[in-house]
Design an enzyme around this catalytic site. Structure first.
Site, PDB file in Angstrom:
ATOM      1  N   TYR A 173       0.867  -1.198   0.000  1.00 14.25           N
ATOM      2  CA  TYR A 173       0.000   0.000   0.000  1.00 14.25           C
ATOM      3  C   TYR A 173       0.897   1.239   0.000  1.00 14.25           C
ATOM      4  O   TYR A 173       1.904   1.291   0.716  1.00 14.25           O
ATOM      5  CB  TYR A 173      -0.875   0.020   1.265  1.00 14.25           C
ATOM      6  N   GLU A 176      -3.292   7.417  -4.095  1.00 10.75           N
ATOM      7  CA  GLU A 176      -3.189   6.161  -3.344  1.00 10.75           C
ATOM      8  C   GLU A 176      -3.073   4.990  -4.323  1.00 10.75           C
ATOM      9  O   GLU A 176      -3.800   4.940  -5.309  1.00 10.75           O
ATOM     10  CB  GLU A 176      -4.441   5.993  -2.476  1.00 10.75           C
TER      11      GLU A 176
END
Lengths: 384, 294
Positions: free
Chosen positions: A101, A189
């Protein structure tokens, strides 16, 4: 402005971030053609502004043209949490060794940019943050200095990714920071950021939110306007340049100033009603803005009563009152209106409204009384 | 006394020759603010109703002794205007302009914090500051505020600030200074900056704080109040019923990822001993009770 995944991937690609070869389309034949071009297996992905696409059947793997056609036709038109799929993205499937992530956003407390990187990708980062906060490596970046490569490398090492991923991750994160700053993003993101068995690091998803205040620096961002998640009412208000958010009640709200409009919505709730919307008409309250606002509210069939809450500061009460009357001459309003006018020259403004008062135009002096009246009217209209 | 600005504050208006700058600059002057200069590189040597225009902030400071500036420049020029004022040595910059990109705000906030620690920025996207009877910089209607204290006000919202000033005036309560910090993600001056200044100001006896959803500024202010404030504080937080993920007018007013809710903010403030009203009127009534018992 929130981008759909495919728009986010195209945005990333402009900044050199590796994404899977693919294309977006709104029809089944094109989907098959794209699949043929990029090569099987492909992933067919619903493009909607909501999470949980996989569980809803909005992400499918296709091994051949028949499967691509079947998945594309099933996903187009699918309803995912109230979002109907109009666009799908077809991309070449990737082999995945590990999932990470990565993101950049503004830390409003520290007033600096915050980078987050975790070896535990592919799941909700909020869950990781709650259950295993140490698994997220954080970095603060001073916007006047920017992200240096040394700083970035130390950050990647702190995140304990597979050592094979280090160089690729540093490269992508430097590019991601650049995209975040140069693109005036509120959020970038990648989840998951993947390590392929062959050693490359690659963005398998893209979540991008752009700063609407920066569009003057990026004229091409107008292309994202059409895909913003707005309901019909919000679309109409947006076209008139109004700050409007649709809610699901029966009391239409018009107020001047974001804080007062929020407060008006709150007060309607406090007295037992349900607001139909948030609508901020800004500092002034002239007839043009007011009639535009009334039109938007009036077109909402759920609205049974309207609460206009204006505080005059620089704008005087007389101007506000004249604006309201002029607007009522221009727009035929179906629901009864309750006005609360306070502030500069409130008495003069109220005197102007006085002769126009009736069963369909009422006035109260305090916010609470006006809210109670509007809620009472909305309830009786709904029951009658 | 008042905080940040008083009757001796000399102010240069960056953008005085524009329509907004001219309108509010002249209103501020009429109120009694020492509006000593304006800037516009193309109009140096001219004047706006007798207020001299200089090419740069530095020129204006040298000629007039201005220590504060007020920015009415359109959003694309705000970053340059803030940096120009700071580099010239302005101590207090009030940026009224709305719609400034968040990356610009983050940049000049950090630039000032790193290189110009003696310069305070208020805003952008704020109504400005008023020390009633002394100085009014920005877009607040001066006559809705009663001078003299004992209450200080700090607020993230424009119209709710006016509402608070007006309700206190109706109750016969005066204000030392009212600071509108603005609703953007990176405000130059925070709640805590203002609370600390009010705590140190002998004429301010109580503080009213108006917050709204988004970020964690109210929670941080609550911690500060608990640890550092001896003076009573009342508060109101707008946006109790705001749906998550939707910006409510202000760039900063958004509930995201379950954070920044009004409920959490009100609980943190109540925990810190703040009297929290359920609506602006109730917060005003709570303040009237406090003032009556001072």
């Amino acid at each position: 402005m929130d981008l759909l995944e495919y728009q986010g991937k195209q945005f990333f690609a402009q900044y050199g971030i590796p994404v899977s070869d693919g294309e977006a389309t709104d029809n089944v034949d094109d989907a098959v053609a794209i699949a043929e071009r990029v090569g099987y297996p492909v992933v067919v992905k619903a493009q909607v502004h909501t999470g949980g696409r996989g569980k809803a059947g909005g992400v499918k793997l296709a091994e051949n043209a028949d499967e691509a056609r079947m998945h594309a036709s099933n996903i187009l038109g699918l309803d995912i949490k109230g979002h109907v799929v109009k666009t799908i993205w077809v991309e070449i499937a990737s082999d995945i060794a590990e999932e990470y992530y990565a993101s950049f956003t503004l830390d409003r407390s520290a007033k600096q940019h915050l980078g987050m990187l975790s070896a535990e990708g592919g799941v909700e980062i909020e869950t990781v943050a709650e259950e295993n906060p140490d698994a997220i490596a954080k970095i603060h970046v001073d916007p006047t200095v920017g992200l240096t490569e040394d700083q970035c490398r130390a950050w990647v090492e702190a995140a304990n990714l597979n050592p094979d991923a280090t160089d690729g991750a540093v490269d992508i994160l430097m590019k991601l920071y650049n995209a975040y700053v140069e693109g005036d993003a509120d959020l970038v993101e990648i989840n998951p950021l993947i390590l392929k068995p062959t050693g490359e690091v690659h963005a398998l998803d893209a979540k991008v939110s752009l700063d609407g205040n920066a569009t003057y620096e990026h004229p091409d961002y107008t292309k994202y306007d059409a895909t913003q998640p707005r309901d019909e009412r919000e679309e109409a208000a947006h076209a008139k340049g109004l700050q409007y958010v649709g809610l699901d009640g029966s009391v239409g709200v018009i107020a001047n100033g974001a804080g007062l409009a929020m407060s008006t919505v709150d007060v309607v709730n406090q007295v037992g009603g349900k607001p139909a919307n948030f609508l901020d008409i800004g500092g002034g309250a002239n007839a043009d803005v007011m009639s535009g606002a009334m039109e938007v509210i009036n077109n909402d069939p759920a609205v049974k009563a309207i609460f206009i809450n204006i505080f005059g500061g620089i704008t005087r009460g007389e101007e506000v009152a004249n604006g309201i009357i002029e607007a009522m001459n221009r727009v035929t309003i179906d629901a009864p209106i309750v006005i609360r006018l306070d502030g500069t020259n409130a008495n003069e403004g109220r005197a102007i409204l006085e002769p126009h008062l009736s069963d369909s135009l009422m006035m109260e002096t305090t916010m609470l009384d006006a809210a109670r009246k509007a809620v009472e009217l909305a309830d009786s209209q709904a029951n009658g | 006394m008042s905080i940040f600005v008083d009757e001796n504050t000399k102010v240069v208006y960056q953008g005085l020759t524009g329509s907004q700058g001219r309108y509010y600059g002249l209103l501020n002057k009429e109120y009694g603010t020492q509006v000593v200069a304006g800037t516009n590189p193309k109009k140096a040597g001219t004047d706006v109703e007798g207020i001299p225009i200089f090419a740069t902030v530095a020129d204006a400071m040298e000629a007039t002794g201005a220590t504060a500036s007020c920015i009415f420049i359109p959003a694309p020029g705000v970053k340059g205007a803030v940096l120009e004022a700071a580099e010239a040595g302005i101590e207090f910059i009030v940026a009224i302009t709305e719609g400034v990109p968040a990356h610009d705000e983050a940049y000049f906030f950090n630039k000032l914090r790193n290189d110009f620690p003696n310069t305070r920025l208020l805003g952008p996207n704020c109504p400005g500051i008023i020390s009633p009877g002394k100085c009014n910089i920005g877009i607040t209607a001066g006559h809705i505020a009663k001078a003299g204290g004992p209450v200080g006000i700090v607020s993230r919202s424009g119209t709710l600030t006016y509402q608070a000033l007006y309700e206190l005036k109706e109750k016969g309560i005066g204000v030392t200074t009212c600071v509108g910090i603005g609703g953007d993600p990176v405000p130059g001056t925070s709640f805590i900056d203002c609370l600390a200044a009010f705590e140190a100001d002998p004429e301010t006896k109580a503080v009213m704080m108006i917050g709204e959803i988004g970020g964690s500024a109210e929670e941080e202010a609550a911690e500060f109040i608990k640890a550092n404030m001896s003076k009573p504080v009342t508060s109101y937080v707008a946006g109790v019923t705001a749906p998550p993920g939707k910006k409510m007018g202000h760039a900063g007013a958004i509930v995201s990822g379950g954070k920044g809710t009004a409920q959490a903010k009100m609980e943190a403030l109540a925990d810190a001993g703040v009297k929290v009203g359920q609506n602006p009127t109730e917060a005003g009534e709570l303040m009237a009770e406090i003032v009556a018992n001072l």
